[in-house]
Design a protein around this motif. Structure first.
Motif, short mmCIF file in Angstrom:
data_model
loop_
_atom_site.label_atom_id
_atom_site.label_comp_id
_atom_site.label_asym_id
_atom_site.label_seq_id
_atom_site.Cartn_x
_atom_site.Cartn_y
_atom_site.Cartn_z
N UNK A 5 0.84 -1.19 0.00
CA UNK A 5 0.00 0.00 0.00
C UNK A 5 0.88 1.25 0.00
N UNK A 6 0.27 2.37 -0.34
CA UNK A 6 0.97 3.66 -0.30
C UNK A 6 1.37 3.95 1.14
N UNK A 76 18.88 10.07 -14.40
CA UNK A 76 19.01 11.44 -14.91
C UNK A 76 18.54 11.53 -16.36
N UNK A 77 18.57 10.41 -17.08
CA UNK A 77 18.10 10.40 -18.47
C UNK A 77 16.58 10.42 -18.58
N UNK A 78 15.89 10.18 -17.47
CA UNK A 78 14.44 10.09 -17.49
C UNK A 78 13.75 11.38 -17.08
N UNK A 79 14.54 12.41 -16.79
CA UNK A 79 14.00 13.71 -16.36
C UNK A 79 14.77 14.85 -17.03
N UNK A 80 14.17 16.01 -16.97
CA UNK A 80 14.83 17.26 -17.33
C UNK A 80 14.72 18.16 -16.11
N UNK A 81 15.72 18.99 -15.87
CA UNK A 81 15.61 19.97 -14.80
C UNK A 81 14.36 20.80 -15.07
N UNK A 82 13.55 20.97 -14.04
CA UNK A 82 12.29 21.70 -14.17
C UNK A 82 11.07 20.79 -14.26
N UNK A 83 11.27 19.50 -14.58
CA UNK A 83 10.15 18.56 -14.62
C UNK A 83 9.52 18.45 -13.23
N UNK A 84 8.22 18.19 -13.22
CA UNK A 84 7.50 17.93 -11.97
C UNK A 84 7.41 16.43 -11.78
N UNK A 85 7.76 15.96 -10.57
CA UNK A 85 7.70 14.53 -10.28
C UNK A 85 6.92 14.29 -8.98
N UNK A 86 6.45 13.06 -8.85
CA UNK A 86 5.85 12.58 -7.62
C UNK A 86 6.76 11.47 -7.11
N UNK A 87 7.07 11.50 -5.82
CA UNK A 87 7.95 10.51 -5.21
C UNK A 87 7.10 9.67 -4.26
N UNK A 88 7.06 8.36 -4.50
CA UNK A 88 6.14 7.48 -3.79
C UNK A 88 6.90 6.34 -3.13
N UNK A 89 6.55 6.02 -1.88
CA UNK A 89 7.05 4.81 -1.25
C UNK A 89 5.87 3.96 -0.81
N UNK A 90 6.10 2.66 -0.79
CA UNK A 90 5.07 1.69 -0.45
C UNK A 90 5.52 0.87 0.74
N UNK A 91 4.57 0.22 1.41
CA UNK A 91 4.89 -0.66 2.52
C UNK A 91 4.09 -1.95 2.38
N UNK A 92 4.66 -3.04 2.86
CA UNK A 92 3.94 -4.30 2.93
C UNK A 92 3.33 -4.41 4.31
N UNK A 93 2.07 -4.76 4.35
CA UNK A 93 1.44 -4.98 5.64
C UNK A 93 0.27 -5.93 5.52
N UNK A 94 -0.13 -6.40 6.66
CA UNK A 94 -1.27 -7.30 6.75
C UNK A 94 -2.51 -6.59 6.21
N UNK A 95 -3.37 -7.33 5.55
CA UNK A 95 -4.56 -6.78 4.92
C UNK A 95 -5.41 -5.99 5.92
#
Length: 115
Positions: A5-6, A76-95
């Motif tokens: 999950x997020x 660095x090849x997947x972005x340009x300076x000035x691009x907007x990005x979202x940074x996401x981490x996920x966790x494993x947990x019991x349902x």
């Protein structure tokens, strides 16, 4: 049963640097790391709003208060300076635990600073 999950999200930050000749990772201002409940070396997914790229890397701490968002190495090849990005981490947990979990979401300003 474990599910992914997020856990945390830094929503819409501007790429300030892209350093191709580096070992790899994303450098993030330490203020943003702390606010998003993330840690150094944590695996993150990067979503580039400008070009649709989605890729994974890990966090390294950037200087606190600078607003630094720097993609290092091949990323660095997947972005340009000035691009907007979202940074996401996920966790494993019991349902059942996941049903009650509330992720941390940070919405920085236009200069990648906490509001």
């Amino acid at each position: 049963m474990q599910i992914q999950i997020l856990k945390s999200k830094i929503h819409r930050v501007k790429v300030t640097q892209a350093e191709l000749h580096y070992v790899g990772s994303i450098t993030i201002d330490e203020d943003l790391i702390d606010a998003a409940n993330m840690i150094e070396n944590e695996k993150v997914q990067i979503v580039n709003i400008n070009n649709g790229e989605r890729f994974e890397t890990y966090i390294i701490k950037g200087e606190r208060g600078t607003g630094t968002i720097c993609l290092n190495g091949p990323a660095a090849r997947k972005v340009q300076v000035g691009d907007m990005v979202i940074i996401i981490s996920y966790a494993s947990m019991d349902f059942e635990e996941a049903k009650k979990f509330k992720p941390t979401v940070v919405f920085p300003d236009a200069n990648n600073r906490l509001i």
